[in-house]
Write a protein that holds these residues in place. Structure first.
Motif, PDB file in Angstrom:
ATOM      1  N   TYR A  72       0.843  -1.201   0.000  1.00  0.00           N
ATOM      2  CA  TYR A  72       0.000   0.000   0.000  1.00  0.00           C
ATOM      3  C   TYR A  72       0.877   1.250   0.000  1.00  0.00           C
ATOM      4  N   ALA A  73       1.951   1.224   0.775  1.00  0.00           N
ATOM      5  CA  ALA A  73       2.840   2.385   0.837  1.00  0.00           C
ATOM      6  C   ALA A  73       3.520   2.642  -0.507  1.00  0.00           C
ATOM      7  N   LYS A  74       3.879   1.568  -1.207  1.00  0.00           N
ATOM      8  CA  LYS A  74       4.612   1.730  -2.465  1.00  0.00           C
ATOM      9  C   LYS A  74       3.701   1.966  -3.670  1.00  0.00           C
ATOM     10  N   TYR A  75       2.587   1.207  -3.743  1.00  0.00           N
ATOM     11  CA  TYR A  75       1.726   1.264  -4.931  1.00  0.00           C
ATOM     12  C   TYR A  75       0.369   1.897  -4.676  1.00  0.00           C
ATOM     13  N   ASN A  76       0.115   2.304  -3.432  1.00  0.00           N
ATOM     14  CA  ASN A  76      -1.160   2.902  -3.028  1.00  0.00           C
ATOM     15  C   ASN A  76      -2.329   1.933  -3.195  1.00  0.00           C
ATOM     16  N   GLU A  77      -2.021   0.626  -3.195  1.00  0.00           N
ATOM     17  CA  GLU A  77      -3.050  -0.404  -3.224  1.00  0.00           C
ATOM     18  C   GLU A  77      -2.451  -1.713  -2.718  1.00  0.00           C
ATOM     19  N   CYS A  78      -3.334  -2.576  -2.221  1.00  0.00           N
ATOM     20  CA  CYS A  78      -2.912  -3.896  -1.743  1.00  0.00           C
ATOM     21  C   CYS A  78      -3.942  -4.896  -2.238  1.00  0.00           C
ATOM     22  N   LYS A  79      -3.486  -5.942  -2.890  1.00  0.00           N
ATOM     23  CA  LYS A  79      -4.406  -6.931  -3.459  1.00  0.00           C
ATOM     24  C   LYS A  79      -4.557  -8.161  -2.572  1.00  0.00           C
ATOM     25  N   GLU A  80      -3.923  -8.164  -1.394  1.00  0.00           N
ATOM     26  CA  GLU A  80      -4.018  -9.285  -0.458  1.00  0.00           C
ATOM     27  C   GLU A  80      -5.332  -9.153   0.314  1.00  0.00           C
ATOM     28  N   PRO A  81      -6.282 -10.090   0.130  1.00  0.00           N
ATOM     29  CA  PRO A  81      -7.597  -9.938   0.761  1.00  0.00           C
ATOM     30  C   PRO A  81      -7.562  -9.937   2.294  1.00  0.00           C
ATOM     31  N   ASP A  82      -6.674 -10.701   2.908  1.00  0.00           N
ATOM     32  CA  ASP A  82      -6.637 -10.776   4.376  1.00  0.00           C
ATOM     33  C   ASP A  82      -5.387 -10.099   4.935  1.00  0.00           C
ATOM     34  N   CYS A  83      -4.911  -9.071   4.284  1.00  0.00           N
ATOM     35  CA  CYS A  83      -3.702  -8.386   4.723  1.00  0.00           C
ATOM     36  C   CYS A  83      -3.928  -7.772   6.107  1.00  0.00           C
ATOM     37  N   PRO A  84      -3.090  -8.114   7.100  1.00  0.00           N
ATOM     38  CA  PRO A  84      -3.303  -7.599   8.454  1.00  0.00           C
ATOM     39  C   PRO A  84      -2.723  -6.205   8.677  1.00  0.00           C
ATOM     40  N   PHE A  85      -1.963  -5.683   7.705  1.00  0.00           N
ATOM     41  CA  PHE A  85      -1.276  -4.420   7.903  1.00  0.00           C
ATOM     42  C   PHE A  85      -2.197  -3.228   7.664  1.00  0.00           C
ATOM     43  N   LYS A  86      -1.761  -2.033   8.104  1.00  0.00           N
ATOM     44  CA  LYS A  86      -2.541  -0.801   7.935  1.00  0.00           C
ATOM     45  C   LYS A  86      -2.533  -0.382   6.475  1.00  0.00           C
ATOM     46  N   HIS A  87      -3.665   0.105   6.033  1.00  0.00           N
ATOM     47  CA  HIS A  87      -3.781   0.588   4.665  1.00  0.00           C
ATOM     48  C   HIS A  87      -4.099   2.078   4.667  1.00  0.00           C
ATOM     49  N   SER A  88      -3.200   2.837   5.260  1.00  0.00           N
ATOM     50  CA  SER A  88      -3.274   4.293   5.238  1.00  0.00           C
ATOM     51  C   SER A  88      -1.846   4.798   5.286  1.00  0.00           C
ATOM     52  N   LEU A  89      -1.652   6.009   4.817  1.00  0.00           N
ATOM     53  CA  LEU A  89      -0.306   6.574   4.783  1.00  0.00           C
ATOM     54  C   LEU A  89      -0.085   7.571   5.911  1.00  0.00           C
ATOM     55  N   GLU A  90      -1.006   7.620   6.871  1.00  0.00           N
ATOM     56  CA  GLU A  90      -0.894   8.610   7.944  1.00  0.00           C
ATOM     57  C   GLU A  90       0.340   8.401   8.821  1.00  0.00           C
ATOM     58  N   ASP A  91       0.813   7.172   8.942  1.00  0.00           N
ATOM     59  CA  ASP A  91       1.971   6.893   9.784  1.00  0.00           C
ATOM     60  C   ASP A  91       3.297   7.007   9.038  1.00  0.00           C
ATOM     61  N   VAL A  92       3.239   7.177   7.712  1.00  0.00           N
ATOM     62  CA  VAL A  92       4.466   7.298   6.928  1.00  0.00           C
ATOM     63  C   VAL A  92       4.988   8.727   7.061  1.00  0.00           C
ATOM     64  N   LYS A  93       6.248   8.864   7.407  1.00  0.00           N
ATOM     65  CA  LYS A  93       6.841  10.189   7.624  1.00  0.00           C
ATOM     66  C   LYS A  93       7.045  10.908   6.299  1.00  0.00           C
ATOM     67  N   ASP A  94       7.023  12.245   6.355  1.00  0.00           N
ATOM     68  CA  ASP A  94       7.287  13.057   5.167  1.00  0.00           C
ATOM     69  C   ASP A  94       8.762  12.990   4.802  1.00  0.00           C
ATOM     70  N   CYS A  95       9.039  13.031   3.513  1.00  0.00           N
ATOM     71  CA  CYS A  95      10.410  12.987   3.016  1.00  0.00           C
ATOM     72  C   CYS A  95      11.030  14.388   3.117  1.00  0.00           C
ATOM     73  N   ASN A  96      12.101  14.489   3.892  1.00  0.00           N
ATOM     74  CA  ASN A  96      12.765  15.786   4.066  1.00  0.00           C
ATOM     75  C   ASN A  96      13.444  16.245   2.782  1.00  0.00           C
ATOM     76  N   MET A  97      13.989  15.321   2.001  1.00  0.00           N
ATOM     77  CA  MET A  97      14.639  15.707   0.738  1.00  0.00           C
ATOM     78  C   MET A  97      13.602  16.262  -0.241  1.00  0.00           C
ATOM     79  N   TYR A  98      12.416  15.656  -0.272  1.00  0.00           N
ATOM     80  CA  TYR A  98      11.363  16.139  -1.173  1.00  0.00           C
ATOM     81  C   TYR A  98      10.907  17.534  -0.748  1.00  0.00           C
ATOM     82  N   LYS A  99      10.856  17.752   0.561  1.00  0.00           N
ATOM     83  CA  LYS A  99      10.476  19.082   1.061  1.00  0.00           C
ATOM     84  C   LYS A  99      11.464  20.145   0.598  1.00  0.00           C
ATOM     85  N   LEU A 100      12.724  19.740   0.461  1.00  0.00           N
ATOM     86  CA  LEU A 100      13.746  20.680   0.005  1.00  0.00           C
ATOM     87  C   LEU A 100      13.722  20.890  -1.508  1.00  0.00           C
TER      88      LEU A 100
END
Length: 141
Positions: free
Chosen positions: A83-111
């Motif tokens: 989900y973090a890499k492709y913004n989608e997950c095709k695993e029907p029973d994936c136990p992981f979070k499917h939101s990007l709220e916990d992913v930190k902002d990229c400091n290099m991109y901010k620059l």
């Protein structure tokens, strides 16, 4: 002449057995709650806040020394890598979070530029308006 199969024991009869490792089982049940004082303060605040990816698969070799949580807690699951890499997950029973709220902002991109581009593990948030000036960017991060 074939041997007779061993007799099965009733569950009540099993209570009479003692194993030499039983004392160690109770001692290893839970992880310590507090972070070791030897850890830096910034690392202590995140200590065991996220479920261990390796523990979920039964592969964590660190045991009680692991800095991640070793219990299933849906609210503390790490973000799904697909989900973090492709913004989608095709695993029907994936136990992981499917939101990007916990992913930190990229400091290099901010620059203004991230060398990792779309493969970056951090979030690339486009800020509204024009990019910050060079002087202002020097103060970021």
């Amino acid at each position: 002449r074939p041997e007779a199969p061993p007799q099965s024991l009733s569950p009540a009869a099993m209570d009479d057995f003692d194993f030499d490792f039983e004392d160690q089982l109770d001692a290893e049940v839970g992880q310590p709650v507090e972070a070791p004082q030897s850890m830096p303060a910034n690392a202590r605040k995140n200590y065991r806040q996220t479920v261990c990816r390796h523990w979920l698969r039964g592969l964590c070799m660190k045991g009680n020394n692991c800095g991640f949580l070793h219990q299933f807690d849906k609210q503390r699951m790490p973000t799904c890598r697909f989900y973090a890499k492709y913004n989608e997950c095709k695993e029907p029973d994936c136990p992981f979070k499917h939101s990007l709220e916990d992913v930190k902002d990229c400091n290099m991109y901010k620059l203004g530029f991230c060398i990792h581009g779309p493969n970056c593990r951090y979030r690339h948030m486009t800020l509204p308006g024009p990019p910050p000036s060079v002087a202002e960017s020097a103060l970021i991060g």
